[in-house]
Write a protein that holds these residues in place. Structure first.
Motif, PDB file in Angstrom:
ATOM      1  N   ILE A 110      35.854  30.680  48.744  1.00  0.00           N
ATOM      2  CA  ILE A 110      36.384  29.917  49.872  1.00  0.00           C
ATOM      3  C   ILE A 110      36.572  30.869  51.052  1.00  0.00           C
ATOM      4  CG2 ILE A 110      38.355  28.592  50.717  1.00  0.00           C
ATOM      5  CD1 ILE A 110      38.761  27.626  47.816  1.00  0.00           C
ATOM      6  N   PRO A 111      35.990  30.568  52.214  1.00  0.00           N
ATOM      7  CA  PRO A 111      36.063  31.500  53.341  1.00  0.00           C
ATOM      8  C   PRO A 111      37.446  31.518  53.986  1.00  0.00           C
ATOM      9  CG  PRO A 111      34.926  29.488  53.998  1.00  0.00           C
ATOM     10  CD  PRO A 111      35.162  29.379  52.517  1.00  0.00           C
ATOM     11  N   GLY A 112      37.703  32.582  54.723  1.00  0.00           N
ATOM     12  CA  GLY A 112      38.939  32.692  55.475  1.00  0.00           C
ATOM     13  C   GLY A 112      39.959  33.593  54.816  1.00  0.00           C
ATOM     14  N   LYS A 113      40.911  34.029  55.615  1.00  0.00           N
ATOM     15  CA  LYS A 113      41.960  34.941  55.150  1.00  0.00           C
ATOM     16  C   LYS A 113      43.148  34.209  54.541  1.00  0.00           C
ATOM     17  CE  LYS A 113      40.970  38.366  58.782  1.00  0.00           C
ATOM     18  NZ  LYS A 113      41.554  39.107  59.931  1.00  0.00           N
ATOM     19  N   GLN A 114      43.425  33.009  55.000  1.00  0.00           N
ATOM     20  CA  GLN A 114      44.637  32.309  54.611  1.00  0.00           C
ATOM     21  C   GLN A 114      44.437  31.500  53.332  1.00  0.00           C
ATOM     22  OE1 GLN A 114      47.424  33.086  56.246  1.00  0.00           O
ATOM     23  NE2 GLN A 114      46.097  34.427  57.448  1.00  0.00           N
ATOM     24  N   LYS A 115      44.472  32.194  52.221  1.00  0.00           N
ATOM     25  CA  LYS A 115      44.390  31.542  50.916  1.00  0.00           C
ATOM     26  C   LYS A 115      45.163  32.391  49.913  1.00  0.00           C
ATOM     27  CE  LYS A 115      39.970  33.677  49.635  1.00  0.00           C
ATOM     28  NZ  LYS A 115      38.561  33.429  49.282  1.00  0.00           N
ATOM     29  N   PRO A 116      45.518  31.812  48.778  1.00  0.00           N
ATOM     30  CA  PRO A 116      46.283  32.587  47.786  1.00  0.00           C
ATOM     31  C   PRO A 116      45.491  33.791  47.273  1.00  0.00           C
ATOM     32  CG  PRO A 116      46.329  30.231  47.290  1.00  0.00           C
ATOM     33  CD  PRO A 116      45.309  30.422  48.357  1.00  0.00           C
ATOM     34  N   ALA A 117      46.218  34.837  46.897  1.00  0.00           N
ATOM     35  CA  ALA A 117      45.599  35.994  46.249  1.00  0.00           C
ATOM     36  C   ALA A 117      45.204  35.619  44.818  1.00  0.00           C
ATOM     37  CB  ALA A 117      46.571  37.160  46.240  1.00  0.00           C
ATOM     38  N   LEU A 118      44.329  36.406  44.236  1.00  0.00           N
ATOM     39  CA  LEU A 118      43.842  36.172  42.874  1.00  0.00           C
ATOM     40  C   LEU A 118      44.511  37.125  41.889  1.00  0.00           C
ATOM     41  CD1 LEU A 118      41.799  35.087  40.709  1.00  0.00           C
ATOM     42  CD2 LEU A 118      40.250  36.914  41.478  1.00  0.00           C
ATOM     43  N   VAL A 119      45.056  36.553  40.802  1.00  0.00           N
ATOM     44  CA  VAL A 119      45.462  37.323  39.627  1.00  0.00           C
ATOM     45  C   VAL A 119      44.485  36.958  38.517  1.00  0.00           C
ATOM     46  CG1 VAL A 119      47.260  37.738  37.903  1.00  0.00           C
ATOM     47  CG2 VAL A 119      47.883  37.386  40.314  1.00  0.00           C
ATOM     48  N   LEU A 120      43.875  37.937  37.898  1.00  0.00           N
ATOM     49  CA  LEU A 120      42.826  37.689  36.906  1.00  0.00           C
ATOM     50  C   LEU A 120      43.357  37.840  35.487  1.00  0.00           C
ATOM     51  CD1 LEU A 120      39.707  37.132  36.638  1.00  0.00           C
ATOM     52  CD2 LEU A 120      39.456  39.610  36.321  1.00  0.00           C
ATOM     53  N   ARG A 121      43.272  36.770  34.702  1.00  0.00           N
ATOM     54  CA  ARG A 121      43.597  36.827  33.266  1.00  0.00           C
ATOM     55  C   ARG A 121      42.518  37.643  32.556  1.00  0.00           C
ATOM     56  NH1 ARG A 121      47.245  36.705  29.461  1.00  0.00           N
ATOM     57  NH2 ARG A 121      48.274  34.951  30.492  1.00  0.00           N
ATOM     58  N   THR A 122      42.941  38.584  31.690  1.00  0.00           N
ATOM     59  CA  THR A 122      41.978  39.501  31.077  1.00  0.00           C
ATOM     60  C   THR A 122      41.792  39.317  29.579  1.00  0.00           C
ATOM     61  OG1 THR A 122      43.646  41.197  30.622  1.00  0.00           O
ATOM     62  CG2 THR A 122      42.553  41.275  32.781  1.00  0.00           C
ATOM     63  N   ASP A 123      42.660  38.514  28.916  1.00  0.00           N
ATOM     64  CA  ASP A 123      42.558  38.445  27.461  1.00  0.00           C
ATOM     65  C   ASP A 123      42.585  37.004  26.961  1.00  0.00           C
ATOM     66  OD1 ASP A 123      45.204  38.102  28.197  1.00  0.00           O
ATOM     67  OD2 ASP A 123      46.028  39.405  26.653  1.00  0.00           O
ATOM     68  N   VAL A 124      42.012  36.815  25.792  1.00  0.00           N
ATOM     69  CA  VAL A 124      41.893  35.493  25.187  1.00  0.00           C
ATOM     70  C   VAL A 124      42.375  35.570  23.745  1.00  0.00           C
ATOM     71  CG1 VAL A 124      39.472  35.923  24.586  1.00  0.00           C
ATOM     72  CG2 VAL A 124      40.313  33.569  24.690  1.00  0.00           C
ATOM     73  N   ALA A 125      43.093  34.526  23.313  1.00  0.00           N
ATOM     74  CA  ALA A 125      43.615  34.487  21.948  1.00  0.00           C
ATOM     75  C   ALA A 125      43.593  33.046  21.451  1.00  0.00           C
ATOM     76  CB  ALA A 125      45.041  35.031  21.910  1.00  0.00           C
ATOM     77  N   ASN A 126      43.755  32.870  20.156  1.00  0.00           N
ATOM     78  CA  ASN A 126      43.739  31.517  19.570  1.00  0.00           C
ATOM     79  C   ASN A 126      45.047  31.227  18.833  1.00  0.00           C
ATOM     80  OD1 ASN A 126      43.272  33.269  17.415  1.00  0.00           O
ATOM     81  ND2 ASN A 126      41.933  31.829  16.338  1.00  0.00           N
ATOM     82  N   VAL A 127      46.154  31.542  19.492  1.00  0.00           N
ATOM     83  CA  VAL A 127      47.469  31.439  18.831  1.00  0.00           C
ATOM     84  C   VAL A 127      48.193  30.134  19.128  1.00  0.00           C
ATOM     85  CG1 VAL A 127      47.725  33.943  18.873  1.00  0.00           C
ATOM     86  CG2 VAL A 127      48.694  32.569  20.729  1.00  0.00           C
ATOM     87  N   TYR A 128      47.574  29.246  19.911  1.00  0.00           N
ATOM     88  CA  TYR A 128      48.283  28.048  20.332  1.00  0.00           C
ATOM     89  C   TYR A 128      47.886  26.793  19.560  1.00  0.00           C
ATOM     90  CZ  TYR A 128      49.648  30.964  24.273  1.00  0.00           C
ATOM     91  OH  TYR A 128      50.156  31.975  25.041  1.00  0.00           O
ATOM     92  N   GLY A 129      46.927  26.902  18.655  1.00  0.00           N
ATOM     93  CA  GLY A 129      46.471  25.732  17.923  1.00  0.00           C
ATOM     94  C   GLY A 129      47.504  25.203  16.951  1.00  0.00           C
ATOM     95  N   ASN A 130      47.452  23.923  16.698  1.00  0.00           N
ATOM     96  CA  ASN A 130      48.324  23.303  15.702  1.00  0.00           C
ATOM     97  C   ASN A 130      47.513  22.244  14.966  1.00  0.00           C
ATOM     98  OD1 ASN A 130      50.381  22.302  14.159  1.00  0.00           O
ATOM     99  ND2 ASN A 130      51.772  21.900  15.856  1.00  0.00           N
ATOM    100  N   PRO A 131      47.007  22.558  13.775  1.00  0.00           N
ATOM    101  CA  PRO A 131      47.286  23.770  13.009  1.00  0.00           C
ATOM    102  C   PRO A 131      46.507  24.982  13.528  1.00  0.00           C
ATOM    103  CG  PRO A 131      45.699  22.436  11.853  1.00  0.00           C
ATOM    104  CD  PRO A 131      46.128  21.628  13.039  1.00  0.00           C
TER     105      PRO A 131
END
Length: 281
Positions: free
Chosen positions: A67-88
């Motif tokens: 998205i062009p332009g200066k006025q936008k939110p900064a980016l925080v990048l998620r770096t890891d993935v896990a499978n701990v939220y499943g039920n079961p």
């Protein structure tokens, strides 16, 4: 230096930040993508709402950054993935980080990267995997001047939730894991609220000079969310990282504006609620 990037993360006047997390799809759980199926639309909405930052994954970060332009939110990048939220839960539990995460973050012009530090009762191998990831990321983050946000997650025994893991708000456990995040070299810490919110100052204290941002967790009503936000800020939190309480809100721009008013202008809970009421979206 990592501070150069953090200057784009924290508000220059208040020294605080609202980071909206939209990295839920990374974890492979169907229920996590409810309301965020169309990520182009979600990101466009957030850009209009203009929080301080948006937390995204490698595959979705480009939507924000193209998205062009200066006025936008900064980016925080998620770096890891896990499978701990499943039920079961799956029979095999894992957590891995992207091996080139820091270079990708630099290429994507991120202001920080985020990685988990999980305590799962009876599963010390997951905490070990997280620590190994954090040490690898820390070395590269230092090299490239990329701030590292560590996310200590204290979970309850999965038997209590019928097979899935849920957050444990025990103050002593959170304090212990937050301290470990500090010891591992966190530049930022993203931590859960304590069950007794009046005890959150102990979390801030143990983090020392590392800014603490408070996780939002599951959906709650607006007054509860705002009251909790004011309480943790009063005890020294440097910001908040909210996901579902923003992106699943009927007025995402309204709740964002309300939270920004609380964070950066000291608005009261009632003043913030009035902002939501007046908002069109």
């Amino acid at each position: 230096m990592s501070q150069f990037r953090l200057n784009r993360f924290f508000n220059a006047t208040s020294g605080r930040a609202l980071d909206v997390a939209v990295d839920h799809g990374f974890f492979g759980e169907a229920s996590f993508i409810t309301g965020i199926e169309d990520m182009d639309a979600v990101v466009a909405t957030l850009v209009r709402a203009n929080p301080d930052a948006v937390q995204l994954t490698l595959g979705q970060a480009r939507i924000l950054q193209r998205i062009p332009g200066k006025q936008k939110p900064a980016l925080v990048l998620r770096t890891d993935v896990a499978n701990v939220y499943g039920n079961p839960l799956d029979e095999h539990i894992f957590s891995h980080h992207l091996p080139n995460a820091i270079e990708e973050a630099v290429r994507l012009d991120a202001v920080a990267v985020c990685a988990n530090l999980m305590h799962l009762p009876g599963r010390p191998e997951i905490r070990e995997a997280n620590i190994l990831s954090i040490m690898a990321l820390r070395e590269q983050a230092t090299r490239y001047g990329m701030p590292l946000m560590i996310e200590p997650l204290v979970m309850q025994d999965n038997a209590k939730a019928g097979g899935g893991y849920m957050v444990d708000g025990d103050t002593a456990k959170i304090v212990t894991l937050v301290r470990q995040a500090k010891e591992l070299g966190a530049d930022l810490i993203k931590a859960d609220p304590t069950d007794d919110i009046s005890e959150y100052s102990s979390v801030i204290q143990v983090a020392g000079d590392v800014p603490v941002l408070v996780r939002g967790g599951g959906r709650v009503d607006d007054r509860t969310l705002l009251e909790r936000t004011v309480a943790v800020l009063d005890q020294g939190a440097s910001g908040i990282v909210y996901g579902r309480n923003v992106i699943q809100h009927p007025k995402p721009a309204g709740i964002t504006a309300a939270l920004m008013a609380v964070l950066h202008h000291g608005a009261s809970v009632d003043e913030a609620l009035a902002i939501i009421e007046r908002s069109a979206e």
